[in-house]
Write a protein that holds these residues in place. Structure first.
Motif, short mmCIF file in Angstrom:
data_model
loop_
_atom_site.label_atom_id
_atom_site.label_comp_id
_atom_site.label_asym_id
_atom_site.label_seq_id
_atom_site.Cartn_x
_atom_site.Cartn_y
_atom_site.Cartn_z
N TRP A 85 0.77 -1.20 -0.10
CA TRP A 85 -0.27 0.27 -0.06
C TRP A 85 0.94 1.27 0.11
O TRP A 85 0.42 2.24 -0.73
N LEU A 86 1.83 1.12 0.71
CA LEU A 86 2.89 2.47 0.94
C LEU A 86 3.37 2.78 -0.52
O LEU A 86 3.87 3.84 -0.99
N PHE A 87 3.91 1.45 -1.01
CA PHE A 87 4.43 1.84 -2.59
C PHE A 87 3.81 2.10 -3.50
O PHE A 87 4.04 3.17 -4.22
N LEU A 88 2.41 1.56 -3.49
CA LEU A 88 1.29 2.31 -4.38
C LEU A 88 1.01 3.90 -4.49
O LEU A 88 0.86 4.58 -5.16
N HIS A 89 0.84 4.19 -2.91
CA HIS A 89 0.83 5.48 -2.37
C HIS A 89 2.23 6.38 -3.07
O HIS A 89 1.70 7.57 -3.73
N LEU A 90 3.28 5.86 -2.95
CA LEU A 90 4.41 6.83 -3.30
C LEU A 90 4.44 6.84 -4.93
O LEU A 90 4.89 7.90 -5.37
N LEU A 91 3.99 5.55 -5.39
CA LEU A 91 4.07 5.53 -7.05
C LEU A 91 3.16 6.76 -7.55
O LEU A 91 3.41 7.41 -8.37
N PHE A 92 1.90 6.68 -6.86
CA PHE A 92 0.82 7.50 -7.48
C PHE A 92 0.93 8.99 -7.19
O PHE A 92 0.86 10.03 -7.95
N GLU A 93 1.62 9.23 -6.09
CA GLU A 93 2.23 10.74 -5.76
C GLU A 93 3.23 11.05 -6.78
O GLU A 93 3.21 12.19 -7.56
N THR A 94 4.09 10.08 -7.26
CA THR A 94 5.18 10.59 -8.14
C THR A 94 4.51 10.57 -9.56
O THR A 94 4.75 11.71 -10.09
N LEU A 95 3.65 9.98 -9.85
CA LEU A 95 2.79 10.12 -11.19
C LEU A 95 2.27 11.45 -11.16
O LEU A 95 2.06 12.02 -12.24
N TRP A 96 1.64 11.69 -10.13
CA TRP A 96 0.62 13.10 -10.09
C TRP A 96 1.58 14.24 -10.10
O TRP A 96 1.24 15.31 -10.84
N ARG A 97 2.79 14.24 -9.48
CA ARG A 97 3.62 15.16 -9.99
C ARG A 97 4.21 15.36 -11.00
O ARG A 97 4.52 16.66 -11.62
N HIS A 98 4.02 14.63 -12.18
CA HIS A 98 4.51 14.53 -13.46
C HIS A 98 3.35 14.09 -14.45
O HIS A 98 3.44 13.71 -15.27
N ARG A 99 2.17 14.79 -13.82
CA ARG A 99 0.95 14.01 -14.71
C ARG A 99 0.49 14.42 -15.92
O ARG A 99 0.06 13.81 -16.81
N PHE A 100 1.24 15.73 -16.38
CA PHE A 100 1.20 16.14 -17.69
C PHE A 100 1.73 14.90 -18.86
O PHE A 100 1.24 14.62 -20.06
N LEU A 101 2.73 14.36 -18.51
CA LEU A 101 3.32 12.98 -19.19
C LEU A 101 1.94 12.02 -19.40
O LEU A 101 1.94 11.34 -20.40
N TYR A 102 1.34 11.60 -18.23
CA TYR A 102 0.28 10.66 -18.69
C TYR A 102 -1.15 11.03 -19.01
O TYR A 102 -1.81 10.37 -19.64
N ARG A 103 -1.24 12.30 -18.81
CA ARG A 103 -2.79 13.05 -19.30
C ARG A 103 -2.65 13.23 -20.86
O ARG A 103 -3.46 12.85 -21.44
N ASP A 104 -1.22 13.35 -21.43
CA ASP A 104 -1.03 13.74 -22.94
C ASP A 104 -0.14 12.77 -23.59
O ASP A 104 0.38 13.06 -24.44
N LEU A 105 -0.37 11.31 -22.89
CA LEU A 105 0.72 10.56 -23.28
C LEU A 105 0.65 9.98 -24.79
O LEU A 105 1.79 10.12 -25.37
N ALA A 106 -0.31 9.76 -25.13
CA ALA A 106 -0.55 9.24 -26.69
C ALA A 106 0.11 10.43 -27.71
O ALA A 106 0.67 10.03 -28.61
N ASP A 107 -0.44 11.64 -27.23
CA ASP A 107 0.20 12.84 -28.26
C ASP A 107 1.66 12.97 -28.04
O ASP A 107 2.38 13.23 -28.91
N LEU A 108 2.04 12.84 -27.04
CA LEU A 108 3.47 13.10 -26.72
C LEU A 108 4.33 12.03 -27.26
O LEU A 108 5.14 12.29 -27.91
N LEU A 109 4.00 10.70 -27.40
CA LEU A 109 4.65 9.54 -27.76
C LEU A 109 4.62 9.88 -29.26
O LEU A 109 5.58 9.58 -29.88
N SER A 110 3.84 10.48 -30.00
CA SER A 110 3.57 10.85 -31.32
C SER A 110 4.43 11.76 -31.70
O SER A 110 4.82 11.98 -33.00
N ARG A 111 4.86 12.74 -30.65
CA ARG A 111 5.56 13.98 -31.22
C ARG A 111 7.20 13.96 -30.87
O ARG A 111 8.07 14.60 -31.24
N HIS A 112 7.45 13.20 -29.93
CA HIS A 112 8.80 12.94 -29.11
C HIS A 112 9.51 11.83 -29.02
O HIS A 112 9.06 10.83 -28.56
N ARG A 113 10.40 11.61 -29.93
CA ARG A 113 11.26 10.23 -30.16
C ARG A 113 11.68 9.93 -28.76
O ARG A 113 11.61 8.54 -28.55
N LEU A 114 12.28 10.78 -28.15
CA LEU A 114 12.81 10.39 -26.65
C LEU A 114 11.76 9.53 -25.80
O LEU A 114 12.07 8.75 -25.29
#
Length: 231
Positions: A85-114
């Motif tokens: 449970w602690l691991f999941l909590h820390l993981l989702f907090e990390t994802l939230w801090r960088h949420r633009f990557l996940y919210r716009d992931l399909a678009d980012l994958l199509s435009r950024h090779r890296l």
């Protein structure tokens, strides 16, 4: 007067870009807006980052530096359910801090090779971390699944953590996946905290059917308490 170290300005630009990308979405934050948010001129921004792609790539590098050690440290041998449970909590907090990557992931994958090249590595690491966690719970007698079932469960857990925010944006509206406005001194809006809680709880629910009676009861209690503290 001594000159301000270039790195400090660079970090300021990245912090400003992250706030805007998280709130508006990466495609909707111009370099002019980033410069304004950072309190610098567009020319100063251009000195440090010749184009927006370099800003996105630098932010992705920061994300990797934060998430990969967390995934490598996922509970393994002798893990208890509270560790999971602690691991999941820390993981989702990390994802939230960088949420633009996940919210716009399909678009980012199509435009950024890296990102297209390195995000699959992150997802594979998530899958491996989830499998390691499940195997540890199985070895402790808390999770009842064979290796094939664990592999499928781990893949599904990685899938939820990858596409959770896109689902939030569709079902709950863009504000739920955005968070507080950039430059705001107020705490993050309640919908953002609720989004984080829903994501972690969804993964927990996936584990529940495979747990023993005690673990299932504990998972249900933790999920209720977690959701209750994030309205």
């Amino acid at each position: 007067m001594p000159r301000k170290p270039p790195r400090r300005t660079r970090e300021n630009i990245l912090a400003a870009a992250l706030r805007l990308f998280n709130h508006l979405g990466e495609p909707h934050a111009s370099t002019q807006a980033i410069a304004d948010e950072a309190g610098i001129s567009p020319g100063n921004l251009h000195y440090h980052f010749r184009h927006r792609e370099a800003i996105v790539e630098a932010l992705f590098g920061q994300f990797e530096q934060e998430i990969m050690p967390l995934l490598d440290a996922a509970p393994g041998r002798d893990a208890h359910f509270e560790d999971a449970w602690l691991f999941l909590h820390l993981l989702f907090e990390t994802l939230w801090r960088h949420r633009f990557l996940y919210r716009d992931l399909a678009d980012l994958l199509s435009r950024h090779r890296l990102i297209a090249r390195r995000m699959p590595i992150v997802i594979a690491a998530k899958t491996q971390a989830a499998a390691r966690l499940c195997r540890a719970l199985a070895a402790a007698g808390r999770l009842r699944a064979d290796e094939a079932q664990i592999a499928l469960l781990a893949a599904n857990m990685a899938m939820v953590t990858t596409w959770w925010l896109a689902h939030e944006q569709v079902t709950q509206g863009p504000r739920s996946a955005a968070g507080r406005p950039p430059g705001s001194a107020r705490p993050e809006a309640a919908p953002s905290q609720a989004a984080l809680a829903r994501g972690a709880s969804q993964v927990l629910v996936m584990l529940a059917p495979w747990l023993d009676d005690e673990g299932r009861a504990l998972s249900q209690r933790l999920a209720r308490e977690y959701l209750a503290t994030r309205p």
